[in-house]
Enzyme design. Structure first.
Site, mmCIF file in Angstrom:
data_model
loop_
_atom_site.group_PDB
_atom_site.id
_atom_site.type_symbol
_atom_site.label_atom_id
_atom_site.label_comp_id
_atom_site.label_asym_id
_atom_site.label_seq_id
_atom_site.Cartn_x
_atom_site.Cartn_y
_atom_site.Cartn_z
ATOM 1 N N ARG A 189 0.803 -1.229 0.000
ATOM 2 C CA ARG A 189 0.000 0.000 0.000
ATOM 3 C C ARG A 189 0.837 1.282 0.000
ATOM 4 O O ARG A 189 0.523 2.220 -0.750
ATOM 5 C CB ARG A 189 -0.976 0.003 1.186
ATOM 6 C CG ARG A 189 -2.030 -1.096 1.163
ATOM 7 C CD ARG A 189 -2.603 -1.333 -0.210
ATOM 8 N NE ARG A 189 -3.804 -2.163 -0.190
ATOM 9 C CZ ARG A 189 -4.190 -2.940 -1.169
ATOM 10 N NH1 ARG A 189 -3.465 -3.028 -2.269
ATOM 11 N NH2 ARG A 189 -5.302 -3.648 -1.084
ATOM 12 N N ASP A 243 -6.122 -0.755 5.532
ATOM 13 C CA ASP A 243 -5.669 -0.259 4.235
ATOM 14 C C ASP A 243 -5.983 1.217 4.034
ATOM 15 O O ASP A 243 -5.172 1.966 3.482
ATOM 16 C CB ASP A 243 -6.318 -1.063 3.106
ATOM 17 C CG ASP A 243 -5.466 -2.238 2.668
ATOM 18 O OD1 ASP A 243 -4.372 -2.408 3.239
ATOM 19 O OD2 ASP A 243 -5.884 -2.978 1.779
#
Length: 223
Positions: free
Chosen positions: A111, A140
């Site tokens: 990420r 996330d």
């Protein structure tokens, strides 16, 4: 074509300029395909997509075509495998960084790299905002938001799944079909899968129930 060593390539073109420009982290899956159309409809935005090849089968076939068919004006595809291994996987391996001592950090490692590339493309495109397909219930969203704001505090971060798109998996499939958006899932196999060369994670469908045994069809690398 994908670029080597995570250099930003020239984009594939389609569509026309609009009032606001958003660079969307685009996997080519259901949620981000629906997000392209949703951002255009709700924000009147020009949507540029960024797809990052992190190996392990993460680059879906036909991703550029799918992005343009969903309404994107441009589609970037970046080969970031070498950058991922060198700057993220190798330090992780050296540190023996396993979640709770057993779980390899695969999605979590990817990420921040995707956020870096989002910012790079946003600067090239002179975009007002970046967007991602994370929901409001996991880590996330924090990884994308914090990394983006650390790199460029002036960029707005939009998370359609968190701020109003609010569709169930089945509704998203119907939404895509109604707009002629090509999607790689069905109601019979509704999983959301994140994969890179370091790991593979699966969610949605029956997996939302922690008491349910994962069905055999979620496994691809192991049995």
């Amino acid at each position: 074509a994908p670029a080597t060593n995570a250099q930003i390539p020239h984009p594939a073109h389609g569509g026309s300029p609009m009032t606001k420009k958003v660079v969307l982290a685009y996997s080519g899956g259901l949620d981000t395909s629906v997000a392209v159309a949703w951002l255009r409809e709700q924000y009147g935005a020009e949507v540029v997509t960024l797809t990052v090849d992190l190996g392990g089968g993460s680059l879906r076939e036909g991703v550029e075509r799918r992005a343009i068919s969903a309404g994107a004006s441009r589609c970037y595809v970046v080969d970031a495998r070498e950058r991922f291994v060198t700057d993220f996987v190798w330090p992780h391996l050296q540190a023996d960084a396993l979640y709770q001592g057993v779980y390899p950090l695969a999605t979590a490692l990817a990420r921040p790299l995707i956020a870096q590339l989002l910012v790079e493309v946003a600067r090239r495109e002179r975009a007002d905002a970046v967007a991602h397909g994370c929901t409001g219930k996991g880590n996330d969203q924090v990884r994308f938001d914090v990394a983006t704001h650390a790199l460029d505090p002036g960029l707005e971060v939009i998370a359609p799944m968190r701020v109003g798109m609010g569709l169930s998996r089945e509704q998203s499939i119907d939404y895509a079909r109604a707009r002629g958006i090509d999607i790689p899932v069905t109601k019979e196999s509704p999983y959301s899968i994140d994969v890179n060369l370091w790991g593979r994670s699966i969610e949605a469908g029956r997996l939302e129930d922690p008491w349910a045994t994962p069905p055999a069809d979620v496994y691809e690398w192991t049995v």
